[in-house]
Design a protein around this motif. Sequence first.
Motif, mmCIF file in Angstrom:
data_model
loop_
_atom_site.group_PDB
_atom_site.id
_atom_site.type_symbol
_atom_site.label_atom_id
_atom_site.label_comp_id
_atom_site.label_asym_id
_atom_site.label_seq_id
_atom_site.Cartn_x
_atom_site.Cartn_y
_atom_site.Cartn_z
ATOM 1 N N LEU A 56 0.896 -1.157 0.000
ATOM 2 C CA LEU A 56 0.000 0.000 0.000
ATOM 3 C C LEU A 56 0.931 1.202 0.000
ATOM 4 N N ILE A 57 0.809 2.016 -1.025
ATOM 5 C CA ILE A 57 1.756 3.124 -1.171
ATOM 6 C C ILE A 57 1.030 4.425 -0.868
ATOM 7 N N ASN A 58 1.520 5.107 0.141
ATOM 8 C CA ASN A 58 0.796 6.288 0.625
ATOM 9 C C ASN A 58 1.373 7.593 0.075
ATOM 10 N N SER A 59 0.472 8.477 -0.290
ATOM 11 C CA SER A 59 0.853 9.866 -0.535
ATOM 12 C C SER A 59 -0.177 10.739 0.173
ATOM 13 N N SER A 60 0.297 11.710 0.923
ATOM 14 C CA SER A 60 -0.613 12.596 1.653
ATOM 15 C C SER A 60 -0.586 13.975 1.023
ATOM 16 N N ARG A 61 0.374 14.780 1.462
ATOM 17 C CA ARG A 61 0.436 16.170 0.979
ATOM 18 C C ARG A 61 0.547 16.267 -0.535
ATOM 19 N N GLY A 62 1.291 15.332 -1.142
ATOM 20 C CA GLY A 62 1.479 15.352 -2.601
ATOM 21 C C GLY A 62 0.165 15.300 -3.356
#
Lengths: 270, 270
Positions: free
Chosen positions: B235-241
């Motif tokens: 599971l690959i997370n990106s938040s602010r991006g």
Amino acid sequence: MNTNILKQQIELKKSMLCVGLDVDLEKIPKHLLDFEDPIFEFNKAIIDATIKFSVAYKPNLAFYEAYGLKGWLALEKTIEYLNKNYPEVFTIADAKRGDIGNTASRYAKAFFDDLGFDAVTVAPYMGKDSVEPFLAFKNKQTIMLGLTSNPGAKDFQLEKLSDGNYLFEKVLERSKSWQNSHQLMYVVGATKPEYFKMIRQLVPEAFLLVPGIGAQGGSLEEVCEYGMNTNFGLLINSSRGIIYKSNSLDFAEAAADEAQRLQLVMKKYL
Amino acid sequence: MNTNILKQQIELKKSMLCVGLDVDLEKIPKHLLDFEDPIFEFNKAIIDATIKFSVAYKPNLAFYEAYGLKGWLALEKTIEYLNKNYPEVFTIADAKRGDIGNTASRYAKAFFDDLGFDAVTVAPYMGKDSVEPFLAFKNKQTIMLGLTSNPGAKDFQLEKLSDGNYLFEKVLERSKSWQNSHQLMYVVGATKPEYFKMIRQLVPEAFLLVPGIGAQGGSLEEVCEYGMNTNFGLLINSSRGIIYKSNSLDFAEAAADEAQRLQLVMKKYL
């Protein structure tokens, strides 16, 4: 709060006692459930009854988050009550948080600025940049896990490193080089008095927050004997042992009696 | 939720994307501040816009606790919205909790039962009895910190133990013997692709939650190449991006575009 006020309070009350406010609605006296906010009513009564014998209060966040919004509200009211009525007392948010810079700052702001706690407990696994954001808050203390008293402490904290030290020793040693490390305190469990000497060599000046007496079985006398330093250097926590001493109408008096019993032991060392 | 549904969703959407809902009121579009609950309005718009490209959502608790009661309420509404409208999506409370048995159970109950998350992140420092209370919840996943991508990861996680292994290797290895360890996932930062091979040898079957792409600079291609297993396993997370790609009226569309951009890279590996 800086630690000078804490030291004065220890001297004045002849106590290093911290009362853990771990409120469980299934364990508090039944008559309190009729109040609009049973958690806060319970805390208020416990605080008022034990304040003579205690220099610190420590709500564990898990118990409040378990009740969602009403738990959070009870936490807010509890810390507000403490800060308004007993501003000289030391308050600890037992949150054991650990996250990176940006996020750690959020937690620090929430507990220090918004809620108004004097101290927060944090976990070391993510290293320097997960702890320094807490240390950036002046006149606030950051209490990092050192050596805990639960069985799982042996899983990692007591792992031997390649240089012959235990992991917990490396954690203490390295943390001393972090910015504002004079604002660090350490959680050290009460069931391992044999380690107190090692810890005192590494962090002779720091305050240690010691859970694990009472319900968890550690010896108060041994903790005082091996853990104190010339600035007292200890906050000794009891939660369930005090707050659930009785679950009848006399719960607050029973809590006060137990707090006093512990205080009288500590007094011998102060 | 068990991981079968997660795997089906990955296959269906050709995506391993997790969107981090780290809401900062100073960064969201100004027009949302007129709503009664700007945090929830923001989350709802981001979720609806990115749901085609994302299989998981991960609010970081720090951002909600920073807003006290209204933050907690926004969190409750967000997870409720997800569970009601997109029950097939995997939800993670990024809380990084770590406390002993009794207390850990409280946190687990709060996040799994009361709020209804599918997974919680936890910290390993206190060992087995701080994690097993989370693993006791059936059909729920516990995501333990393994090797993080922040600079402080080298302070302790990359300490060499006396047996020649890194601490993070010991953490992964030992956790496999804990009760219900098949419900464990691990946080592994994206900036250290060279470690993925070591990690895959230790936990070949487990899902890894990988933060650190995007704003933190990790390479998505390398993560896919070295991190996947035969069950996808990532599971690959990106938040602010994703969520702050634009702070104008078009913020949701901009977030969807960025989510799709990442999804299209992942698709090549699925």
